[in-house]
Design a protein around this motif. Sequence first.
Motif: not given
Length: 444
Positions: A326-347
């Motif tokens: 799980i931590s590997g998935l999430v930190t990978g998404w932080i590094e490749d910009g997926t998290l930032a994109s997902s946060e913007e989509n949620r907003r």
Amino acid sequence: MRKARYIRLADMLSTAIQDGKLAPGTKLPTHRAFAEQFNVALATATRAYGELEQRGLIVGEAGRGTYVRDLSLQVKLGVQQTENDGLIDLVFNMPGDVADADMLRAGLRRLARAGDLEAMLRYQPHGGRTHERRIIAESLKSTLGPIDPECLLVTSGGQHGLAIIAFGLFRRGDVVATDTLTYPGFKSVAALQGLELVPVEGRGGVMNPDDLEKQCRERKIRAVYLMPTVHNPLGVVMDETTRQRLIDVASKHNLLVIEDAAYAFLEPNPPPSLISLAPERTVHIGGFSKSLATGLRMGYLIAHATHTDRLLEAIRATTWNTPALISGLVTGWIEDGTLASSEENRRSDGAERQQLCRTVLDGQSILSHQNAGFAWLPLEKGVRAEPIVTRLKERGISASGAEPFATTIAVPQALRLAFGGVPKGELKGIFQAVREAVERAALT
């Protein structure tokens, strides 16, 4: 051995409620009238009603009276849920997107191509893998300021973080100040650990520093629990001046400050975080359930170095470590910009849902954040939430009143609607059903 009189009276009423002779919503006699009816002392009547409240059969509402609960609505884990499947769920906020499954597939493919997969099958450090803690700390710099990765501990979600704080930093009987309306998950943790919650007055989800000061003078308070950026359930963002005043009170009375930032990502321009204002006394909790996926169950704690050993021991005692997969998935998404994109989509998604909510419920009092997938509906004076919840259930909709969120004896009459995970095409009809139920209750 013969039962005490108040127990026998409680059993009698319990049977009548269970058999349906006292229907949900029935108003019971006042304590004094009940005492006169059964020729008992007022104290006996009060104990009988108290016993029924403990059994979850009745609810007392300050200034209004005592009412029979709807037994098909159970209070579990601090949040009101329904037992029946197939209901539209407005109780739990479960944001999501049709592209989430593709996000997971891509993340798993990336992990599969990684070098040392075998390491993920072994025990991990209790606080998380060092390089992943660095990644998370770096990603938080823009909102929290510089974070020492050694003071950041990876948890199995924000709720796990709250439990770790309660078990690692508190003793049974410790007193924690909270808002009069607060996150039910923290109430659950406090009850499990035997913490006493003291409600502090405020306005619209913003705690009053003067009342916190007053409570600290009257009680030995150990900590204060706050959601300063996007309060749950009210959605408010606390202003910087109030944040600083609360920190001043906490410093004066040596309070630990618990900052819950579960929904903070919804606010694009937040004031300074509490941990940036007082890093030496603040424990900051964050997570990825609302910004990525509720099922991933990964979060983090940030605390001063003097607290980390006890917090690590609590992690060891509860989960040992957050799964590296799980931590590997999430930190990978932080590094490749997926998290930032997902946060913007949620907003963006939350803003659309809020607009629809306000359009359909026009004229109703609504408290919410402009980007959140939930809203708070205070009810008009004399209108009770429980009959509305029951009526909505009859229409296939599960909703919650204020009780799971209240820390005061007198529970306000309100509805909390969580619509982050409901298909958009169904929302208009759902909001119309809520409006009709509220308007109908106002006429009865």
